[in-house]
Motif scaffolding. Structure first.
Motif, short mmCIF file in Angstrom:
data_model
loop_
_atom_site.label_atom_id
_atom_site.label_comp_id
_atom_site.label_asym_id
_atom_site.label_seq_id
_atom_site.Cartn_x
_atom_site.Cartn_y
_atom_site.Cartn_z
N ASP A 1 0.64 -1.06 0.08
CA ASP A 1 0.01 0.01 -0.21
C ASP A 1 0.93 1.28 0.09
OD1 ASP A 1 -2.09 -1.56 0.04
OD2 ASP A 1 -2.57 -1.19 2.23
N VAL A 2 1.89 1.29 0.74
CA VAL A 2 2.71 2.20 1.02
C VAL A 2 3.68 2.81 -0.45
CG1 VAL A 2 5.01 3.08 1.90
CG2 VAL A 2 3.39 1.90 3.28
N LEU A 3 3.87 1.61 -1.05
CA LEU A 3 4.89 1.66 -2.45
C LEU A 3 3.68 2.10 -3.47
CD1 LEU A 3 6.79 -1.36 -2.59
CD2 LEU A 3 7.54 1.15 -2.29
N ARG A 4 2.45 1.78 -3.27
CA ARG A 4 1.59 2.21 -4.42
C ARG A 4 1.14 3.65 -4.17
NH1 ARG A 4 -1.23 -2.48 -4.64
NH2 ARG A 4 -1.84 -2.48 -2.54
N ALA A 5 1.21 4.00 -2.82
CA ALA A 5 0.76 5.55 -2.69
C ALA A 5 2.05 6.17 -3.07
CB ALA A 5 0.30 5.66 -1.14
N TYR A 6 3.23 5.72 -2.80
CA TYR A 6 4.42 6.77 -3.33
C TYR A 6 4.61 6.75 -4.90
CZ TYR A 6 6.56 7.86 1.00
OH TYR A 6 7.05 8.34 2.28
N GLU A 7 4.12 5.55 -5.40
CA GLU A 7 4.13 5.65 -6.91
C GLU A 7 3.23 6.75 -7.50
OE1 GLU A 7 3.27 2.09 -8.96
OE2 GLU A 7 4.83 2.60 -10.40
N LEU B 1 2.36 9.32 -6.02
CA LEU B 1 2.76 10.39 -5.68
C LEU B 1 4.05 10.95 -6.70
CD1 LEU B 1 2.29 12.73 -3.71
CD2 LEU B 1 4.07 11.69 -2.05
N SER B 2 4.69 9.85 -7.07
CA SER B 2 5.94 10.17 -7.77
C SER B 2 5.26 10.43 -9.40
CB SER B 2 7.06 9.32 -7.72
OG SER B 2 6.67 7.98 -8.27
N LYS B 3 4.51 9.74 -9.66
CA LYS B 3 3.91 9.88 -11.13
C LYS B 3 3.53 11.30 -11.07
CE LYS B 3 2.64 5.57 -12.92
NZ LYS B 3 1.43 4.73 -12.78
N SER B 4 2.65 11.80 -9.99
CA SER B 4 2.26 13.10 -10.06
C SER B 4 3.26 13.99 -10.31
CB SER B 4 1.18 13.12 -8.99
OG SER B 4 1.33 14.45 -8.32
N ASP B 5 4.20 14.05 -9.57
CA ASP B 5 5.40 14.86 -9.72
C ASP B 5 6.05 14.77 -11.03
OD1 ASP B 5 6.66 16.61 -7.76
OD2 ASP B 5 8.49 15.02 -7.96
N SER C 1 18.76 8.95 -15.37
CA SER C 1 19.24 10.40 -15.07
C SER C 1 19.09 10.58 -13.47
CB SER C 1 18.32 11.41 -15.97
OG SER C 1 17.16 11.53 -15.44
N ALA C 2 19.84 11.45 -13.16
CA ALA C 2 19.77 11.97 -11.62
C ALA C 2 18.38 12.34 -11.55
CB ALA C 2 20.66 12.96 -11.26
N SER C 3 17.88 13.38 -12.47
CA SER C 3 16.44 13.59 -11.98
C SER C 3 15.23 12.63 -11.98
CB SER C 3 16.04 14.82 -13.17
OG SER C 3 15.99 14.22 -14.36
N THR C 4 15.31 11.46 -12.65
CA THR C 4 14.42 10.44 -12.73
C THR C 4 14.74 9.63 -11.44
OG1 THR C 4 14.53 10.28 -15.21
CG2 THR C 4 13.71 8.36 -13.85
N ALA C 5 15.91 9.55 -11.10
CA ALA C 5 16.25 8.93 -9.68
C ALA C 5 15.49 9.67 -8.70
CB ALA C 5 17.80 8.96 -9.49
N LYS C 6 15.61 11.01 -8.78
CA LYS C 6 15.17 11.73 -7.64
C LYS C 6 13.54 11.71 -7.61
CE LYS C 6 17.48 15.71 -8.05
NZ LYS C 6 17.64 17.04 -8.05
N SER C 7 12.85 11.73 -8.66
CA SER C 7 11.39 11.94 -8.99
C SER C 7 10.86 10.52 -8.74
CB SER C 7 10.93 12.56 -10.23
OG SER C 7 11.37 11.98 -11.35
N ASP C 8 11.48 9.48 -9.50
CA ASP C 8 10.83 8.24 -9.53
C ASP C 8 11.24 7.27 -8.42
OD1 ASP C 8 10.07 9.29 -11.69
OD2 ASP C 8 10.15 7.54 -12.96
N VAL C 9 12.77 7.16 -8.12
CA VAL C 9 13.15 6.17 -7.28
C VAL C 9 13.35 6.90 -5.81
CG1 VAL C 9 14.97 4.50 -6.94
CG2 VAL C 9 14.48 5.54 -9.32
N SER D 1 12.64 -2.28 -11.83
CA SER D 1 11.78 -2.75 -12.91
C SER D 1 10.41 -2.52 -12.29
CB SER D 1 11.78 -4.23 -13.07
OG SER D 1 11.61 -4.90 -11.88
N PHE D 2 10.11 -2.31 -10.70
CA PHE D 2 8.94 -2.07 -10.37
C PHE D 2 8.40 -0.70 -10.68
CE2 PHE D 2 6.62 0.15 -6.92
CZ PHE D 2 5.73 -0.52 -6.73
N THR D 3 9.41 0.22 -10.80
CA THR D 3 9.13 1.60 -10.94
C THR D 3 8.84 1.55 -12.68
OG1 THR D 3 11.36 1.92 -11.05
CG2 THR D 3 9.99 3.30 -9.43
N LYS D 4 9.57 0.84 -13.31
CA LYS D 4 9.38 0.95 -14.76
C LYS D 4 7.98 0.32 -15.24
CE LYS D 4 11.96 2.77 -17.87
NZ LYS D 4 12.26 4.03 -18.07
#
Ligand SMILES: Nc1ncnc2c1ncn2[C@@H]1O[C@H](COP(=O)(O)OP(=O)(O)OP(=O)(O)O)[C@@H](O)[C@H]1O
Ligand SMILES: [Mg+2]
Length: 475
Positions: free
Chosen positions: A283-289, A291-295, A371-379, A469-472
């Protein structure tokens, strides 16, 4: 009408032309004259000041829209690092001269009073420097530029006052929107909305939307039932409670539309509090996902100006987070002690945290080939959730990635100790192996030393891959 979501009216009805900005005539003529003369002006920057929601940012946007300026926009939160500002300055001043045919440029430094913080002197110095070297007009905005710490602004910028909007201005504005939306509005309902807004057009428009959208009419009865009687808006804690406990999409959207928080702030509050509210890892991961997509969407909106995306961004942040508790839906109503976003409350630490975050993003980017920015926003957000909810795994990951204690702290917050304890255990184990090896033959020593860290590393690589791969996968 369909159930399709609509864009927030404060965005939809933003002034597109200077004449759409109501009752700021003095400010308008000042700016336009100044722009006409630029660069033959006494001060190369203007500072718009006045109460919230009276049209400061709107006027800058209307000008750039109407007169074809390309707007280079920075918010106060970006000013904290001197380099950021200098990058903009250099970009603006060089590009201006490089492309003679290119669009005229205008720099907007929004909400500069945000840098009044003592720790942010660097930001102010950078602004001063930017104004000195700029080849492009600069407009700043602030609610309260009179703070002693902001004194320098009076030297480098000409101040332009914006007036608090009058009741009749707001009535005019709301009538305009009602007409455009084909909404029947009772006068006493509009009056009620306007009195609550205290001159803040943003508040008035948000309230109007909350009452009217989807109902085809605005009545006093509905306004009173829907809008909160006393405070204008819900505070962050109430907002979170309402959002997390939402069971339907519209409830989650409402939580934001009647909140003191804007979506940037809500993002920070959610980032901080998701793992307090939800206990199930997935659930936590789903929520964060969500959020980061929204970002990511928000980032694209800022870059492209394509406001159609905002609907999705807002939905991901509100509905996406609220409906993420699938495995453990009971968490939604769990009493939770929310905490201030660390990024807001620990201002003094901010600078340091920022650069550690950058370093962290660089490490992640290298491991994940991104990229560092993807790492920041997605990971980062996902990693943060893992660090909070699974210290053992976090420790292994930290060793595998070679993270510093500071980095672990950023990811884990108060959970840091648990991770460090485990980290030490693994380290000790590795050391023990190493010293055993020392006692043996040289060859054995080398093998042992090589072997252990290698297998650890190999494992971690696999784990980071899984994470990626989870994020992807769902991206
Ligand atoms: N003078 C105005 N004329 C028309 N619309 C306005 C005016 N002032 C505000 N609005 C409406 O309110 C919304 C918020 O306005 P804006 O962002 O310009 O506020 P601001 O003065 O920059 O406030 P803040 O200090 O909070 O940033 C805009 O989207 C716009 O729709
Ligand atoms: Mg503004």
């Amino acid at each position: 009408m369909s159930h399709q979501l609509k864009i927030p009216w404060v965005i939809k009805y933003r002034p597109r032309k200077v004449e759409d900005v109501i009752n700021q005539e003095e400010a308008k003529s000042k700016v336009l004259e100044w722009l006409k003369k630029w660069p033959n002006v006494t001060k190369k920057a203007l500072l718009f000041y006045g109460p919230p929601g009276c049209g400061k940012t709107s006027l800058v946007e209307a000008i750039s829209n109407e007169f074809g300026y390309e707007l280079l926009e920075m918010n106060a939160s970006d000013f904290r690092r001197k380099e950021d500002i200098e990058r903009v300055a250099v970009r603006a001043s060089t590009m201006q001269s490089l492309f003679a045919s290119g669009k005229k440029k205008l720099i907007l430094l929004d909400e500069v009073d945000g840098v009044a913080n003592k720790e942010d002197v660097g930001g102010l110095e950078a602004i001063e420097h930017l104004v000195k070297v700029t080849k492009v007009p600069i407009i700043m905005t602030a609610n309260n530029p009179w703070d002693q710490k902001l004194r320098i602004l009076r030297d480098i910028a000409e101040f332009v006052q914006f007036r608090k909007l009058e009741k009749r201005d707001l009535m005019k504005l709301l009538h305009r929107i009602c007409n455009a939306e084909n909404l029947h509005c009772d006068e006493d309902a509009l009056d009620y909305i306007v009195s609550r807004a205290e001159g803040d057009a943003r508040a008035a428009i948000n309230d109007l939307q909350a009452v009217g959208e989807g109902f085809g009419e605005v009545t006093l009865e509905r306004a009173k039932a829907i809008l909160r009687p006393r405070d204008k808006e819900r505070d962050p804690f109430e907002t979170l409670k309402l959002l997390f406990s939402s069971r339907y999409a519209w409830q989650a959207r409402n939580a934001l539309s009647q909140s003191q928080l804007d979506y940037e702030q809500l993002k920070l509050w959610l980032e901080e509090n998701i793992p307090h509210q939800y206990t199930d890892m997935e659930d936590v991961l789903r929520a964060y996902e969500a959020l980061s997509k929204s970002d990511i969407y928000l980032g694209r909106i800022v870059k492209s100006g394509d406001w159609d995306l905002l609907v999705y961004a807002m939905d991901l942040m509100t509905v996406g987070v609220a409906l993420a508790a699938i495995n453990n839906p009971r968490d939604k109503d769990k009493w939770t002690k929310y905490t201030f976003p660390q990024r807001i409350s620990i201002m003094s630490k901010l600078k340091e945290v920022r650069s550690v975050r950058e370093d962290l993003a660089t490490i992640l980017a290298k491991h994940l080939h991104t990229s560092a920015s993807t790492a920041k926003s997605d990971v980062l957000p996902i990693l943060k959730a893992m660090f909070v909810s699974n210290p053992e795994y976090a420790a292994k990951l930290a060793i595998g990635l070679g993270l510093s204690e500071k980095m672990i702290e950023i990811l884990a917050g108060t959970n840091k100790q648990a991770i460090l304890d485990y980290y030490r255990k693994v380290e000790e184990l590795l050391e023990k192996k190493a010293s055993e090896a020392l006692a043996g033959t040289k060859k054995l020593k080398q093998e042992m030393k090589k072997e252990k860290p290698e297998t650890e590393k190999g494992k971690e690589k696999k784990n980071t891959k899984d994470l990626f791969s989870f994020t992807k996968k769902s991206g």
